[in-house]
Scaffold this active site. Structure first.
Site, PDB file in Angstrom:
ATOM      1  N   LEU A 147       0.836  -1.204   0.000  1.00  0.00           N
ATOM      2  CA  LEU A 147       0.000   0.000   0.000  1.00  0.00           C
ATOM      3  C   LEU A 147       0.878   1.264   0.000  1.00  0.00           C
ATOM      4  O   LEU A 147       0.669   2.186  -0.796  1.00  0.00           O
ATOM      5  CB  LEU A 147      -0.904  -0.030   1.241  1.00  0.00           C
ATOM      6  CG  LEU A 147      -1.775   1.180   1.518  1.00  0.00           C
ATOM      7  CD1 LEU A 147      -2.825   1.351   0.432  1.00  0.00           C
ATOM      8  CD2 LEU A 147      -2.482   1.050   2.872  1.00  0.00           C
ATOM      9  N   TYR A 148       1.854   1.308   0.900  1.00  0.00           N
ATOM     10  CA  TYR A 148       2.676   2.516   1.008  1.00  0.00           C
ATOM     11  C   TYR A 148       3.507   2.735  -0.260  1.00  0.00           C
ATOM     12  O   TYR A 148       3.653   3.869  -0.716  1.00  0.00           O
ATOM     13  CB  TYR A 148       3.573   2.440   2.244  1.00  0.00           C
ATOM     14  CG  TYR A 148       2.777   2.302   3.530  1.00  0.00           C
ATOM     15  CD1 TYR A 148       1.582   2.993   3.699  1.00  0.00           C
ATOM     16  CD2 TYR A 148       3.210   1.478   4.569  1.00  0.00           C
ATOM     17  CE1 TYR A 148       0.831   2.861   4.855  1.00  0.00           C
ATOM     18  CE2 TYR A 148       2.467   1.346   5.737  1.00  0.00           C
ATOM     19  CZ  TYR A 148       1.276   2.032   5.865  1.00  0.00           C
ATOM     20  OH  TYR A 148       0.537   1.901   7.010  1.00  0.00           O
ATOM     21  N   ARG A 149       4.020   1.682  -0.837  1.00  0.00           N
ATOM     22  CA  ARG A 149       4.782   1.820  -2.080  1.00  0.00           C
ATOM     23  C   ARG A 149       3.886   2.333  -3.204  1.00  0.00           C
ATOM     24  O   ARG A 149       4.302   3.153  -4.011  1.00  0.00           O
ATOM     25  CB  ARG A 149       5.426   0.488  -2.483  1.00  0.00           C
ATOM     26  CG  ARG A 149       6.535   0.014  -1.563  1.00  0.00           C
ATOM     27  CD  ARG A 149       7.652   1.025  -1.439  1.00  0.00           C
ATOM     28  NE  ARG A 149       8.847   0.428  -0.843  1.00  0.00           N
ATOM     29  CZ  ARG A 149       9.764   1.104  -0.163  1.00  0.00           C
ATOM     30  NH1 ARG A 149       9.641   2.411   0.017  1.00  0.00           N
ATOM     31  NH2 ARG A 149      10.814   0.501   0.336  1.00  0.00           N
TER      32      ARG A 149
END
Ligand SMILES: CC(C)(COP(=O)(O)OP(=O)(O)OC[C@H]1O[C@@H](n2cnc3c(N)ncnc32)[C@H](O)[C@@H]1OP(=O)(O)O)[C@@H](O)C(=O)NCCC(=O)NCCS
Length: 186
Positions: A147-149
């Site tokens: 998600l963060y990437r």
């Protein structure tokens, strides 16, 4: 499922549910959760506080996220500040919105709630940058890391140890504001 913005009072009113979702998502023991309860109430009074919640049609809490503006004197901020050199401090910690918690109950995961929560939070946030920490994990298999990437978060610190926690963490960051979403169909 409805995504709603929460005021500090909304979060404190639903603290039992918030702590329950947090515990379920992270798999934490009850004693750890009790300590967390006090921190969350304190966090909600910090400058630049923003919070969102995913609610079912019956009003049950399926997920939540919150953050605030980081500043010297705050524990997490000071740990990260000490670990960075002058240039990195300037780059990341001049006016940062710190995402403190982002969780979705396991049965509700994988349906886009985490993505919506994070996008809403970062869209409402003040700040020139945003930062968060997450336990080190395999980036290919961890939902949080993927998600963060996807949101364009890059490494600020890797394998970082916060005092009192044996687990290594990644500290990740990106610039704000987020780019405008692509129009549908493009
Ligand atoms: C990390 C976390 C917040 C992500 O929330 P989530 O709701 O599961 O995430 P999303 O559903 O938005 O994204 C997960 C997947 O669903 C996909 N997805 C997004 N929208 C979707 C939709 N409408 N329908 C189906 N799938 C969708 C995403 O592409 C993503 O795929 P991927 O995992 O293969 O990359 C959540 O899994 C969680 O709470 N995990 C445990 C606690 C945790 O690690 N918190 C973060 C610690 S800092």
């Amino acid at each position: 499922m409805r995504l709603v913005r929460w005021t500090p009072d909304d979060l404190v009113r639903r603290l039992d549910d918030v702590v329950a979702v947090y515990g379920e998502a992270m798999g934490y023991r009850a004693d750890l959760l009790e300590a967390r309860r006090g921190y969350i109430a304190t966090h909600s009074r910090r400058p630049g506080f923003r919070a969102v919640a995913s609610l079912t049609s019956e009003g049950h809490l399926a997920g939540f996220g919150y953050g605030y503006l980081g500043a010297s004197g705050q524990w997490w901020h000071d740990q990260v500040l000490r670990a960075l050199d002058g240039e990195a401090r300037q780059r990341w910690l001049t006016h940062p919105f710190e995402v403190v918690e982002l969780h979705v109950r396991p049965p509700a995961q994988g349906h886009g709630l985490g993505t919506r929560q994070l996008r809403a939070l970062l869209t409402m946030a003040e700040g020139d940058t945003t930062l968060l920490s997450t336990p080190e994990a395999d980036e290919r298999t961890s939902r949080a890391w993927r998600l963060y990437r996807r949101f364009g978060f890059v490494d600020v610190l890797r394998h970082f140890h916060f005092p009192g926690d044996e687990r290594p963490f990644g500290v990740l960051g990106r610039d704000l504001p987020l780019p405008a979403p692509e129009p549908d169909g493009s």
